[in-house]
Design a protein around this motif. Structure first.
Motif, PDB file in Angstrom:
ATOM      1  N   ALA A  98      -2.098   9.781 -12.992  1.00 54.32           N
ATOM      2  CA  ALA A  98      -1.629  11.050 -13.546  1.00 54.32           C
ATOM      3  C   ALA A  98      -2.723  12.111 -13.536  1.00 54.32           C
ATOM      4  CB  ALA A  98      -1.120  10.836 -14.973  1.00 54.32           C
ATOM      5  N   LYS A  99      -3.988  11.676 -13.518  1.00 52.01           N
ATOM      6  CA  LYS A  99      -5.096  12.629 -13.506  1.00 52.01           C
ATOM      7  C   LYS A  99      -5.325  13.240 -12.128  1.00 52.01           C
ATOM      8  CE  LYS A  99      -6.016  12.299 -17.773  1.00 52.01           C
ATOM      9  NZ  LYS A  99      -5.715  13.450 -18.641  1.00 52.01           N
ATOM     10  N   GLN A 100      -4.733  12.618 -11.089  1.00 48.64           N
ATOM     11  CA  GLN A 100      -4.812  13.161  -9.730  1.00 48.64           C
ATOM     12  C   GLN A 100      -6.258  13.473  -9.321  1.00 48.64           C
ATOM     13  OE1 GLN A 100      -2.095  16.493  -9.699  1.00 48.64           O
ATOM     14  NE2 GLN A 100      -0.293  15.198  -9.935  1.00 48.64           N
ATOM     15  N   CYS A 101      -7.151  12.532  -9.628  1.00 45.92           N
ATOM     16  CA  CYS A 101      -8.566  12.760  -9.328  1.00 45.92           C
ATOM     17  C   CYS A 101      -8.854  12.628  -7.838  1.00 45.92           C
ATOM     18  CB  CYS A 101      -9.448  11.818 -10.137  1.00 45.92           C
ATOM     19  SG  CYS A 101      -8.921  10.083 -10.140  1.00 45.92           S
ATOM     20  N   HIS A 102      -8.029  11.881  -7.099  1.00 45.64           N
ATOM     21  CA  HIS A 102      -8.182  11.801  -5.646  1.00 45.64           C
ATOM     22  C   HIS A 102      -6.847  11.404  -5.042  1.00 45.64           C
ATOM     23  CE1 HIS A 102      -9.638  10.670  -1.632  1.00 45.64           C
ATOM     24  NE2 HIS A 102     -10.696  11.396  -1.910  1.00 45.64           N
ATOM     25  N   THR A 103      -6.552  11.940  -3.878  1.00 44.46           N
ATOM     26  CA  THR A 103      -5.258  11.692  -3.243  1.00 44.46           C
ATOM     27  C   THR A 103      -5.099  10.252  -2.758  1.00 44.46           C
ATOM     28  OG1 THR A 103      -6.220  12.624  -1.227  1.00 44.46           O
ATOM     29  CG2 THR A 103      -4.812  14.067  -2.537  1.00 44.46           C
ATOM     30  N   ASP A 104      -6.196   9.523  -2.601  1.00 46.23           N
ATOM     31  CA  ASP A 104      -6.119   8.140  -2.126  1.00 46.23           C
ATOM     32  C   ASP A 104      -6.243   7.111  -3.245  1.00 46.23           C
ATOM     33  OD1 ASP A 104      -5.695   8.597   0.567  1.00 46.23           O
ATOM     34  OD2 ASP A 104      -7.819   8.782   1.031  1.00 46.23           O
ATOM     35  N   THR A 105      -6.152   7.540  -4.495  1.00 49.59           N
ATOM     36  CA  THR A 105      -6.320   6.604  -5.611  1.00 49.59           C
ATOM     37  C   THR A 105      -5.286   5.491  -5.557  1.00 49.59           C
ATOM     38  OG1 THR A 105      -7.200   8.376  -7.005  1.00 49.59           O
ATOM     39  CG2 THR A 105      -6.461   6.383  -8.116  1.00 49.59           C
ATOM     40  N   GLN A 106      -4.021   5.845  -5.365  1.00 51.84           N
ATOM     41  CA  GLN A 106      -2.974   4.824  -5.331  1.00 51.84           C
ATOM     42  C   GLN A 106      -3.162   3.884  -4.150  1.00 51.84           C
ATOM     43  OE1 GLN A 106       1.098   5.831  -4.196  1.00 51.84           O
ATOM     44  NE2 GLN A 106       1.875   4.663  -5.951  1.00 51.84           N
ATOM     45  N   LEU A 107      -3.481   4.435  -2.989  1.00 52.54           N
ATOM     46  CA  LEU A 107      -3.700   3.608  -1.803  1.00 52.54           C
ATOM     47  C   LEU A 107      -4.810   2.588  -2.059  1.00 52.54           C
ATOM     48  CD1 LEU A 107      -3.304   3.000   1.254  1.00 52.54           C
ATOM     49  CD2 LEU A 107      -5.022   4.770   1.705  1.00 52.54           C
ATOM     50  N   PHE A 108      -5.909   3.036  -2.653  1.00 46.71           N
ATOM     51  CA  PHE A 108      -7.039   2.140  -2.910  1.00 46.71           C
ATOM     52  C   PHE A 108      -6.667   1.046  -3.903  1.00 46.71           C
ATOM     53  CE2 PHE A 108     -10.785   1.355  -5.731  1.00 46.71           C
ATOM     54  CZ  PHE A 108     -11.479   0.517  -4.861  1.00 46.71           C
ATOM     55  N   LEU A 109      -6.100   1.434  -5.048  1.00 48.99           N
ATOM     56  CA  LEU A 109      -5.792   0.452  -6.087  1.00 48.99           C
ATOM     57  C   LEU A 109      -4.715  -0.529  -5.626  1.00 48.99           C
ATOM     58  CD1 LEU A 109      -5.825   2.745  -9.257  1.00 48.99           C
ATOM     59  CD2 LEU A 109      -7.558   1.072  -8.575  1.00 48.99           C
ATOM     60  N   CYS A 110      -3.690  -0.023  -4.950  1.00 49.25           N
ATOM     61  CA  CYS A 110      -2.605  -0.914  -4.539  1.00 49.25           C
ATOM     62  C   CYS A 110      -3.014  -1.839  -3.402  1.00 49.25           C
ATOM     63  CB  CYS A 110      -1.379  -0.104  -4.157  1.00 49.25           C
ATOM     64  SG  CYS A 110      -0.603   0.694  -5.586  1.00 49.25           S
ATOM     65  N   SER A 111      -4.005  -1.445  -2.611  1.00 44.65           N
ATOM     66  CA  SER A 111      -4.492  -2.351  -1.571  1.00 44.65           C
ATOM     67  C   SER A 111      -5.096  -3.613  -2.175  1.00 44.65           C
ATOM     68  CB  SER A 111      -5.526  -1.646  -0.688  1.00 44.65           C
ATOM     69  OG  SER A 111      -6.736  -1.408  -1.395  1.00 44.65           O
ATOM     70  N   LEU A 112      -5.457  -3.543  -3.468  1.00 47.91           N
ATOM     71  CA  LEU A 112      -6.037  -4.688  -4.167  1.00 47.91           C
ATOM     72  C   LEU A 112      -5.037  -5.366  -5.094  1.00 47.91           C
ATOM     73  CD1 LEU A 112      -9.464  -3.034  -5.065  1.00 47.91           C
ATOM     74  CD2 LEU A 112      -9.065  -4.775  -3.311  1.00 47.91           C
ATOM     75  N   PHE A 113      -4.307  -4.554  -5.884  1.00 43.99           N
ATOM     76  CA  PHE A 113      -3.350  -5.121  -6.836  1.00 43.99           C
ATOM     77  C   PHE A 113      -2.088  -5.635  -6.133  1.00 43.99           C
ATOM     78  CE2 PHE A 113      -5.784  -2.692  -9.971  1.00 43.99           C
ATOM     79  CZ  PHE A 113      -5.812  -3.582 -11.049  1.00 43.99           C
ATOM     80  N   ALA A 114      -1.636  -4.911  -5.120  1.00 42.64           N
ATOM     81  CA  ALA A 114      -0.420  -5.297  -4.395  1.00 42.64           C
ATOM     82  C   ALA A 114      -0.665  -5.165  -2.900  1.00 42.64           C
ATOM     83  CB  ALA A 114       0.754  -4.422  -4.834  1.00 42.64           C
ATOM     84  N   PRO A 115      -1.531  -6.002  -2.336  1.00 39.67           N
ATOM     85  CA  PRO A 115      -1.879  -5.872  -0.913  1.00 39.67           C
ATOM     86  C   PRO A 115      -0.659  -6.056  -0.020  1.00 39.67           C
ATOM     87  CG  PRO A 115      -2.674  -7.962  -1.800  1.00 39.67           C
ATOM     88  CD  PRO A 115      -2.206  -7.154  -2.973  1.00 39.67           C
ATOM     89  N   VAL A 116      -0.607  -5.235   1.034  1.00 38.14           N
ATOM     90  CA  VAL A 116       0.518  -5.309   1.948  1.00 38.14           C
ATOM     91  C   VAL A 116       0.600  -6.707   2.553  1.00 38.14           C
ATOM     92  CG1 VAL A 116      -0.843  -4.480   3.913  1.00 38.14           C
ATOM     93  CG2 VAL A 116       1.641  -4.159   3.887  1.00 38.14           C
ATOM     94  N   CYS A 117       1.816  -7.174   2.722  1.00 43.24           N
ATOM     95  CA  CYS A 117       2.021  -8.561   3.147  1.00 43.24           C
ATOM     96  C   CYS A 117       1.888  -8.672   4.661  1.00 43.24           C
ATOM     97  CB  CYS A 117       3.392  -9.043   2.683  1.00 43.24           C
ATOM     98  SG  CYS A 117       3.529 -10.838   2.708  1.00 43.24           S
ATOM     99  N   LEU A 118       0.672  -8.914   5.107  1.00 41.26           N
ATOM    100  CA  LEU A 118       0.385  -9.107   6.525  1.00 41.26           C
ATOM    101  C   LEU A 118      -0.065 -10.538   6.749  1.00 41.26           C
ATOM    102  CD1 LEU A 118      -1.609  -5.804   7.180  1.00 41.26           C
ATOM    103  CD2 LEU A 118       0.813  -6.250   7.611  1.00 41.26           C
ATOM    104  N   ASP A 119      -0.299 -10.859   8.019  1.00 40.97           N
ATOM    105  CA  ASP A 119      -0.711 -12.216   8.358  1.00 40.97           C
ATOM    106  C   ASP A 119      -2.060 -12.551   7.744  1.00 40.97           C
ATOM    107  OD1 ASP A 119      -0.427 -14.691  10.029  1.00 40.97           O
ATOM    108  OD2 ASP A 119      -2.285 -13.899  10.874  1.00 40.97           O
ATOM    109  N   ARG A 120      -2.916 -11.541   7.628  1.00 48.80           N
ATOM    110  CA  ARG A 120      -4.241 -11.733   7.022  1.00 48.80           C
ATOM    111  C   ARG A 120      -4.449 -10.676   5.953  1.00 48.80           C
ATOM    112  NH1 ARG A 120      -7.482 -11.839  12.805  1.00 48.80           N
ATOM    113  NH2 ARG A 120      -6.301 -13.541  13.762  1.00 48.80           N
ATOM    114  N   PRO A 121      -5.095 -11.006   4.869  1.00 55.92           N
ATOM    115  CA  PRO A 121      -5.357  -9.999   3.836  1.00 55.92           C
ATOM    116  C   PRO A 121      -6.331  -8.945   4.351  1.00 55.92           C
ATOM    117  CG  PRO A 121      -6.515 -12.033   3.333  1.00 55.92           C
ATOM    118  CD  PRO A 121      -5.632 -12.328   4.514  1.00 55.92           C
ATOM    119  N   VAL A 122      -6.056  -7.705   4.084  1.00 54.10           N
ATOM    120  CA  VAL A 122      -6.882  -6.598   4.554  1.00 54.10           C
ATOM    121  C   VAL A 122      -7.387  -5.829   3.340  1.00 54.10           C
ATOM    122  CG1 VAL A 122      -7.008  -4.543   5.991  1.00 54.10           C
ATOM    123  CG2 VAL A 122      -5.498  -6.438   6.652  1.00 54.10           C
ATOM    124  N   TYR A 123      -8.703  -5.758   3.207  1.00 55.48           N
ATOM    125  CA  TYR A 123      -9.326  -5.076   2.073  1.00 55.48           C
ATOM    126  C   TYR A 123      -9.463  -3.580   2.349  1.00 55.48           C
ATOM    127  CZ  TYR A 123     -10.676  -9.460  -0.205  1.00 55.48           C
ATOM    128  OH  TYR A 123     -10.657 -10.662  -0.842  1.00 55.48           O
TER     129      TYR A 123
END
Length: 316
Positions: A98-123
């Motif tokens: 909600a603070k909108q401190c950076h446009t990539d905040t959600q992308l960064f956090l979700c890549s860790l909390f809810a990583p996209v389901c690929l054949d290999r985990p991608v950090y």
């Protein structure tokens, strides 16, 4: 452990293409038997007794709602092994969005909390971590929360590895404009917003401000002698007798509530070490129905189990 070879940093918009590339790469398939890259905190890697699962991102997982993909792997990249644990831990970070401190905040956090389901985990790439940290850490510090060790950017791969790259932001964080209202002064003035802020505050006090000074990029508010403590929390007698509140990273930003120091204020904050940090400030308005309701029912309000870090106007 072997490292995943392939293309350099991958933007979030190219995750589908990445999935197709991994599916056709050597060793591709439906099995998740290893991590392609291991952070420094896990030098020997981590092996699972069972294969990680691909699950739908729950609709009530607000942090990663509308993140751009629908399936996530579990356990995730923060070693949360149940969906209940993922949702509980992820919910603490929703206020930061909600603070909108950076446009990539959600992308960064979700890549860790809810990583996209690929054949290999991608950090996330180290550069993605750095731009989000540089923009959001000052906001968190304003509330007395340091950038957590579990998100230390040195743990993530450099951009020449297979990783999720910066998507919307620049390589360097852009300093917030001076005209942006101080984070402590942009709080929601509705009853629910006030009570949620009360939940995440150690203390709540009605007081007058004797003086205000600015030093080293922060403001100091000295409370007048007469005050009413509504929520004491960890405060000691000496804390309330001569109360000085610190507004971190608030030396240059405007705070409309403090344009005039006349009248009383409702202040909320946290005790960090020996310092009292101001989290939110409201002009005291005794005829304001929202404020009266919040103060009357603050102790009966069902505070969430997680610790809401940064409730603000953007959430309501």
């Amino acid at each position: 452990m072997p490292r995943a070879g392939g293309p350099p940093g991958v933007p979030g918009s190219a995750l589908l293409a990445l999935a197709l590339w991994l599916a056709g790469s050597p060793g591709g398939g439906q099995h998740y038997d290893y991590y392609g890259w291991q952070p420094e905190s896990l030098p020997h890697g981590r092996f699972y007794g069972r294969e990680p699962q691909c699950l739908d991102i729950p609709p009530d997982m607000q942090l990663c709602r509308d993140v751009g993909y629908k399936r996530m792997r579990l356990p995730n990249l923060l070693e949360h092994e149940t969906m209940a644990e993922v949702k509980q831990q992820a919910s603490s970070w929703v206020p930061l969005l909600a603070k909108q401190c950076h446009t990539d905040t959600q992308l960064f956090l979700c890549s860790l909390f809810a990583p996209v389901c690929l054949d290999r985990p991608v950090y996330p790439c180290r550069s993605l971590c750095e731009v989000v940290r540089d923009s959001c850490a000052p906001v968190m510090e304003s509330y007395g929360f340091p950038w957590p060790e579990m998100l230390h950017c040195r743990k993530f791969p450099s951009d020449h590895e297979l990783c999720i790259a910066v998507q919307f932001g620049n390589s360097k964080a852009t300093p917030p404009p001076v005209s942006k209202i101080c984070t402590q002064c942009e709080m929601e003035h509705k009853a629910d917003g006030m009570m949620e802020q009360m939940c995440s505050s150690d203390f709540v006090v009605k007081m007058r401000i004797k003086e205000m000074t600015e030093e080293n990029g922060e403001r100091r508010l000295v409370a007048a002698q007469k005050k009413k403590v509504l929520k004491l929390g960890p405060l000691k007698r000496k804390d309330t007798k001569k109360m000085v509140l610190h507004m971190k990273n608030a030396g240059a930003c405007p705070c409309p509530q403090l344009d005039s120091l006349s009248g009383s204020f409702l202040v909320m904050g946290r005790k960090v070490g020996s310092r009292l940090l101001l989290l939110a400030i409201y002009p005291w308005q005794k005829h304001n129905k929202e404020m009266k309701f919040a103060v009357k029912f603050m102790f009966s309000y069902p505070c969430p189990l997680y610790h809401p870090l940064l409730y603000g106007a953007g959430q309501h």
